[in-house]
Design an enzyme around this catalytic site. Structure first.
Site, short mmCIF file in Angstrom:
data_model
loop_
_atom_site.label_atom_id
_atom_site.label_comp_id
_atom_site.label_asym_id
_atom_site.label_seq_id
_atom_site.Cartn_x
_atom_site.Cartn_y
_atom_site.Cartn_z
N TRP A 164 -5.26 3.97 0.02
CA TRP A 164 -6.52 3.65 -0.66
C TRP A 164 -7.71 3.87 0.27
O TRP A 164 -8.76 4.32 -0.16
CB TRP A 164 -6.48 2.23 -1.20
CG TRP A 164 -5.22 1.94 -1.96
CD1 TRP A 164 -4.36 0.90 -1.77
CD2 TRP A 164 -4.64 2.73 -3.01
NE1 TRP A 164 -3.30 0.98 -2.62
CE2 TRP A 164 -3.45 2.09 -3.40
CE3 TRP A 164 -5.02 3.91 -3.65
CZ2 TRP A 164 -2.63 2.60 -4.41
CZ3 TRP A 164 -4.21 4.41 -4.66
CH2 TRP A 164 -3.03 3.76 -5.03
N ASP A 165 -7.54 3.56 1.54
CA ASP A 165 -8.59 3.87 2.52
C ASP A 165 -8.89 5.35 2.54
O ASP A 165 -10.06 5.78 2.58
CB ASP A 165 -8.16 3.43 3.92
CG ASP A 165 -8.57 2.01 4.26
OD1 ASP A 165 -9.64 1.58 3.77
OD2 ASP A 165 -7.85 1.34 5.00
N LEU A 166 -7.85 6.17 2.54
CA LEU A 166 -8.03 7.61 2.64
C LEU A 166 -8.73 8.16 1.40
O LEU A 166 -9.64 8.99 1.51
CB LEU A 166 -6.68 8.29 2.83
CG LEU A 166 -5.89 7.86 4.08
CD1 LEU A 166 -4.54 8.55 4.14
CD2 LEU A 166 -6.70 8.15 5.35
#
Length: 405
Positions: A164-166
């Site tokens: 999700w960060d990416l």
């Protein structure tokens, strides 16, 4: 080298960890002037693992390639005013802020907008209410740890990739570019908010996870099997592990042809009264199909399989460690123009990837991450027009720092 697509654009970044730094680096790798503002001793992630023996962060270096670094004492009012001046400095392609810190105090949107009416500010949040969240707290809520891991495992299995960060980092770059396009047409800025939780929830919807559950279907663990088609890992004669995928009909037929099981698969389909040309039916029959492929793989070495699979266009891969990837795989070397061996300040020579996007068929040459504060003097003089004596006074007051290690 391809043209710097975003040359002339200036973005100020105030951030830590993955999503926001990745968004800024994505813009920097396309040629934008991304200026990172940190405190005098670095940000929250300045020593984030993995690190070298002297505690220099490989993580920080990896996510800040191609940026400029300004170190300012943002704990003091004078330092915060200096940072605000950089954020709101004039320029047609400037006035853009990327941050994952709470938009209050010196980062308050309305406060900054009072200094520059067309300011674009994109703030990455944990959830839409401004609460704290990271991949490792979002994943438990959305259910993926109960789908990950071997079929016989009882309990949750986390994975190591901060997906999700990416995705959020890439969406942040897209959001800034979209807002800048609107500003270039209409002359207006705006505040953009992007929540990590919303990204995860949206993707769960996009991929059908939510609709599946809404229909009353509770997906189970399937180990290393590809859900919804045929895909599984097998062990070769010399003890190597491979992953073989037959997702599309072309991939499936190539696999059947090279392993000489086409007739057996047709007979299996007749026996089961299903059409194994359909990917879903291949998933249902995965155990029987695997029993046909497994002996063929077990009779051959990795080298033999590689030659046959590559010749026939089979979709497959070899399981290998990161060390093996680095040491033996030509795709993860300077044989791939994505990579260059660069001198990273404080670390030494490291294999460094550039931007995966190829404009006009070319990769852009990657640039190393800066040392903390390496560009403080140049940025304050260029962007704010400070003289050497004015910068010297700020330095003497301890408000700024240059190239500190």
């Amino acid at each position: 080298m391809s043209e710097a697509i975003l040359k002339g654009m200036r973005v100020i970044e105030v951030s830590a960890f993955v999503a926001a730094p990745l968004g800024g680096m994505t813009l920097a790798q396309m040629g934008a002037d991304v200026i990172r503002i940190d405190g005098l001793d670095g940000g929250l992630d300045y020593h984030r693992w993995p690190v070298t023996d002297d505690n220099t962060s490989l993580f920080w270096a990896g996510l800040n390639k191609g940026k400029r670094s300004v170190a300012i004492d943002i704990n003091r009012p004078e330092g915060r005013e200096l940072a605000q001046a950089l954020i709101t400095a004039p320029g047609t392609d400037a006035g853009m802020l990327l941050t994952n810190f709470p938009p209050r105090g010196w980062l308050d949107y309305d406060t900054l907008r009072a200094q520059r009416a067309d300011l674009i500010q994109l703030t990455i949040q944990g959830d839409r209410h401004g609460g704290s969240a990271v991949d490792y707290t979002i994943n438990p809520r959305i259910g993926l740890p109960y789908l990950t891991g071997p079929q016989d495992v009882d309990g949750a299995v986390n994975h190591v990739l901060p997906a999700w960060d990416l995705i959020t980092g890439q969406m942040a770059a897209v959001g800034l570019l979209a807002a800048e396009r609107q500003r270039s047409r209409q002359g207006i800025g705006q505040q953009v908010k992007l929540a990590l939780e919303d990204v995860a929830l949206a993707v769960m919807g996009h991929l059908g996870f939510l609709a599946e559950a809404q229909r009353g279907v509770q997906r189970q663990r399937h180990g290393n099997d590809l859900f919804g088609a045929f895909g599984r890992d097998f062990v070769t004669r010399d003890g190597q592990r491979i992953m073989v995928v037959g997702l599309t009909l072309k991939q499936w037929r190539s696999l059947c042809e090279v392993t000489a099981i086409t007739e057996q698969v047709e007979a299996l389909g007749r026996h089961l009264q299903v059409d194994l040309n359909r990917e879903g039916e291949r998933f249902h029959a995965r155990e029987a199909l695997a029993s046909l492929v497994s002996p063929w793989v077990a009779e051959r070495t990795l080298e033999e399989i590689t030659a046959l699979f590559e010749d026939r266009g089979v979709c497959w891969s070899h399981y290998q460690s990161i060390s093996t990837l680095l040491e033996e795989d030509p795709s993860c070397s300077e044989q791939n123009p994505l990579f260059k061996l660069l001198e990273q300040p404080g670390i030494g020579q490291i294999l460094t990837p550039g931007m995966p996007l190829r404009f006009n068929g070319h990769y852009r040459t990657p640039q190393p991450a800066p040392q903390l504060g390496a560009d403080t003097e140049a940025v304050l003089m260029d962007v704010l027009g400070l003289s050497s004596s004015e910068f010297g006074a700020l330095h003497d007051q301890g408000l700024v720092r240059i190239a500190h290690r």
